[in-house]
Design a protein around this motif. Sequence first.
Motif, PDB file in Angstrom:
ATOM      1  N   ALA A   1       0.832  -1.205   0.000  1.00  0.00           N
ATOM      2  CA  ALA A   1       0.000   0.000   0.000  1.00  0.00           C
ATOM      3  C   ALA A   1       0.867   1.257   0.000  1.00  0.00           C
ATOM      4  N   GLN A   2       1.937   1.227   0.767  1.00  0.00           N
ATOM      5  CA  GLN A   2       2.813   2.398   0.821  1.00  0.00           C
ATOM      6  C   GLN A   2       3.502   2.623  -0.508  1.00  0.00           C
ATOM      7  N   GLU A   3       4.006   1.558  -1.129  1.00  0.00           N
ATOM      8  CA  GLU A   3       4.676   1.677  -2.417  1.00  0.00           C
ATOM      9  C   GLU A   3       3.711   2.149  -3.488  1.00  0.00           C
ATOM     10  N   ALA A   4       2.465   1.657  -3.433  1.00  0.00           N
ATOM     11  CA  ALA A   4       1.475   2.082  -4.415  1.00  0.00           C
ATOM     12  C   ALA A   4       1.174   3.568  -4.268  1.00  0.00           C
ATOM     13  N   GLU A   5       1.129   4.030  -3.017  1.00  0.00           N
ATOM     14  CA  GLU A   5       0.862   5.448  -2.778  1.00  0.00           C
ATOM     15  C   GLU A   5       2.004   6.310  -3.318  1.00  0.00           C
ATOM     16  N   GLU A   6       3.248   5.854  -3.119  1.00  0.00           N
ATOM     17  CA  GLU A   6       4.392   6.594  -3.628  1.00  0.00           C
ATOM     18  C   GLU A   6       4.418   6.585  -5.150  1.00  0.00           C
ATOM     19  N   ALA A   7       4.037   5.450  -5.748  1.00  0.00           N
ATOM     20  CA  ALA A   7       4.043   5.355  -7.203  1.00  0.00           C
ATOM     21  C   ALA A   7       3.023   6.278  -7.823  1.00  0.00           C
ATOM     22  N   ALA A   8       1.943   6.585  -7.083  1.00  0.00           N
ATOM     23  CA  ALA A   8       0.891   7.447  -7.618  1.00  0.00           C
ATOM     24  C   ALA A   8       1.273   8.916  -7.567  1.00  0.00           C
ATOM     25  N   LEU A   9       2.324   9.257  -6.840  1.00  0.00           N
ATOM     26  CA  LEU A   9       2.739  10.657  -6.755  1.00  0.00           C
ATOM     27  C   LEU A   9       3.221  11.145  -8.112  1.00  0.00           C
ATOM     28  N   PRO A  10       2.960  12.407  -8.436  1.00  0.00           N
ATOM     29  CA  PRO A  10       3.419  12.938  -9.720  1.00  0.00           C
ATOM     30  C   PRO A  10       4.939  13.040  -9.768  1.00  0.00           C
ATOM     31  N   ALA A  11       5.487  12.941 -10.982  1.00  0.00           N
ATOM     32  CA  ALA A  11       6.937  13.069 -11.146  1.00  0.00           C
ATOM     33  C   ALA A  11       7.397  14.452 -10.727  1.00  0.00           C
ATOM     34  N   GLN A  12       8.578  14.515 -10.127  1.00  0.00           N
ATOM     35  CA  GLN A  12       9.103  15.797  -9.697  1.00  0.00           C
ATOM     36  C   GLN A  12       9.493  16.646 -10.904  1.00  0.00           C
ATOM     37  N   THR A  13       9.509  17.947 -10.687  1.00  0.00           N
ATOM     38  CA  THR A  13       9.879  18.863 -11.756  1.00  0.00           C
ATOM     39  C   THR A  13      11.358  18.691 -12.092  1.00  0.00           C
ATOM     40  N   PRO A  14      11.693  18.450 -13.364  1.00  0.00           N
ATOM     41  CA  PRO A  14      13.106  18.277 -13.710  1.00  0.00           C
ATOM     42  C   PRO A  14      13.911  19.543 -13.429  1.00  0.00           C
ATOM     43  N   VAL A  15      15.142  19.350 -12.998  1.00  0.00           N
ATOM     44  CA  VAL A  15      16.043  20.480 -12.811  1.00  0.00           C
ATOM     45  C   VAL A  15      16.442  21.014 -14.172  1.00  0.00           C
ATOM     46  N   SER A  16      16.575  22.300 -14.297  1.00  0.00           N
ATOM     47  CA  SER A  16      16.965  22.882 -15.577  1.00  0.00           C
ATOM     48  C   SER A  16      18.001  23.966 -15.363  1.00  0.00           C
ATOM     49  N   HIS A  17      18.678  24.340 -16.458  1.00  0.00           N
ATOM     50  CA  HIS A  17      19.645  25.430 -16.412  1.00  0.00           C
ATOM     51  C   HIS A  17      18.937  26.761 -16.209  1.00  0.00           C
ATOM     52  N   ARG A  18      19.573  27.640 -15.468  1.00  0.00           N
ATOM     53  CA  ARG A  18      19.075  29.009 -15.405  1.00  0.00           C
ATOM     54  C   ARG A  18      19.394  29.705 -16.724  1.00  0.00           C
ATOM     55  N   LYS A  19      18.455  30.443 -17.226  1.00  0.00           N
ATOM     56  CA  LYS A  19      18.612  31.083 -18.525  1.00  0.00           C
ATOM     57  C   LYS A  19      19.759  32.087 -18.494  1.00  0.00           C
ATOM     58  N   GLY A  20      20.605  32.024 -19.524  1.00  0.00           N
ATOM     59  CA  GLY A  20      21.686  32.992 -19.660  1.00  0.00           C
ATOM     60  C   GLY A  20      22.891  32.729 -18.786  1.00  0.00           C
ATOM     61  N   VAL A  21      22.983  31.516 -18.194  1.00  0.00           N
ATOM     62  CA  VAL A  21      24.114  31.181 -17.321  1.00  0.00           C
ATOM     63  C   VAL A  21      24.991  30.141 -18.021  1.00  0.00           C
ATOM     64  N   TYR A  22      26.298  30.438 -18.103  1.00  0.00           N
ATOM     65  CA  TYR A  22      27.224  29.550 -18.808  1.00  0.00           C
ATOM     66  C   TYR A  22      28.484  29.359 -17.974  1.00  0.00           C
ATOM     67  N   ASN A  23      29.032  28.137 -18.016  1.00  0.00           N
ATOM     68  CA  ASN A  23      30.304  27.811 -17.365  1.00  0.00           C
ATOM     69  C   ASN A  23      31.239  27.193 -18.405  1.00  0.00           C
ATOM     70  N   ILE A  24      32.409  27.781 -18.593  1.00  0.00           N
ATOM     71  CA  ILE A  24      33.364  27.317 -19.591  1.00  0.00           C
ATOM     72  C   ILE A  24      34.660  26.918 -18.895  1.00  0.00           C
ATOM     73  N   LEU A  25      35.157  25.716 -19.223  1.00  0.00           N
ATOM     74  CA  LEU A  25      36.415  25.224 -18.675  1.00  0.00           C
ATOM     75  C   LEU A  25      37.580  25.886 -19.414  1.00  0.00           C
ATOM     76  N   LEU A  26      38.461  26.556 -18.675  1.00  0.00           N
ATOM     77  CA  LEU A  26      39.605  27.273 -19.244  1.00  0.00           C
ATOM     78  C   LEU A  26      40.886  26.619 -18.730  1.00  0.00           C
ATOM     79  N   CYS A  27      41.709  26.113 -19.635  1.00  0.00           N
ATOM     80  CA  CYS A  27      42.912  25.386 -19.219  1.00  0.00           C
ATOM     81  C   CYS A  27      44.144  25.863 -19.971  1.00  0.00           C
ATOM     82  N   GLY A  28      45.289  25.701 -19.321  1.00  0.00           N
ATOM     83  CA  GLY A  28      46.573  25.988 -19.948  1.00  0.00           C
ATOM     84  C   GLY A  28      47.511  24.820 -19.715  1.00  0.00           C
ATOM     85  N   THR A  29      48.277  24.457 -20.732  1.00  0.00           N
ATOM     86  CA  THR A  29      49.187  23.321 -20.606  1.00  0.00           C
ATOM     87  C   THR A  29      50.515  23.748 -19.998  1.00  0.00           C
ATOM     88  N   ASP A  30      51.256  22.760 -19.521  1.00  0.00           N
ATOM     89  CA  ASP A  30      52.587  23.019 -18.980  1.00  0.00           C
ATOM     90  C   ASP A  30      53.594  23.094 -20.121  1.00  0.00           C
TER      91      ASP A  30
END
Length: 395
Positions: free
Chosen positions: A75-104
Amino acid sequence: MKFYGGRRKPTHLQNNGRLTGKQRGAIGIAVSLLVLAGTLYAIYRAAVRPPERSVPALTGLKEESSPAERVQASAQEAEEAALPAQTPVSHRKGVYNILLCGTDGDGLRTDTIMLGHLDERSGTAALLSIPRDTPVLTEDGRLQKLNAVYAGGGHAGMRRLKKEVGRLLGFEPDGYVLIDLDAFRRTVDLLGGVWFDVPQDMDYSDPAQTLEIHLKAGKQWLNGEEAMQLVRYRSGYATQDIRRTEVQQQLLRQLARQCLSAENLPKLLPVARVFYEETLSDLTTGNLIYLAAKLCRCDLGSLTCCTLQGEGVTVGGVSYYPLYAGKLLETVNRSFDPYDVAVTEDLVSVVTPEAARAMENTRTKTQPPPAETEPEAHTEQKNIPLPNDPALWAG
């Protein structure tokens, strides 16, 4: 020629109302220019665009159970299964992360590892330095320095490093840019040098790397060669790599200000050519132009600069810089999180100082002492097995 009321027929009514050759030519040129301008604008809009952002590491999606599974569930598992899916996480608009590297010097390792953050909506930017001696886990559960993940592997090496940084921080960068020492030196020279306050006298010689560093403390104008010496120097600092990353951040801040100043705008084309020809990136030229244009609107004077904190630990004769998981999460969520929810501890993979010390203790207890006639040889990038307690990995 006809006259109207004693006046000559107006020019535009001559030739039975037809346009003259010059007029038709002028209109043709105007139409051609309009078509060309429209085409160039269309190309600009198509090419100059933000980077494709990485798939969020967080999804929050709940897998649906089949009807048969629901019937068989409690009964408990059935109740949990009936819950709606959580809202997917998404990127904040206009936010960017770029990896910047330099070699030796030999181009085999990424001795400079940074993350550039841009929030175009708030007009803010930040720079995060990740110490090169940060320990990470290999696929078979062994220890490796972060700067060795690249291993001279071109795009394949940078993709490995990008993924590893993603595991460390809880999100994968949206792109990468790798610059070697020659390209860095040329870029500074193309800008005419850079004004910088050298923090202390710097004298270091390493014939094996053909490296000579000789700089005096104080404010001075550095050319490309001198700027290269500045970013490579570390042996004379009390905290070595950590202090070097701070100096590198200060220099990059100054270069960005100088590069985007009005007097240096004419120099941007040759600088862009160097980046196009001599750097390694998964970003298009249009992506780089887009990011540069947005960066111009940021207040670089208030650029946030951070370095991940940890402490030095020796494991198997090799020096590492394991990180504090709590401090890492605090830094990421304050200035670099690209998502609309906070990054949590279960999403990062951090080898902490406690884990590193436990590994050294385990190795010391289980490994027999080396024979006197054949002393054990250690290499800088030696892989060391990690203890089996996952709780130690993240804090």
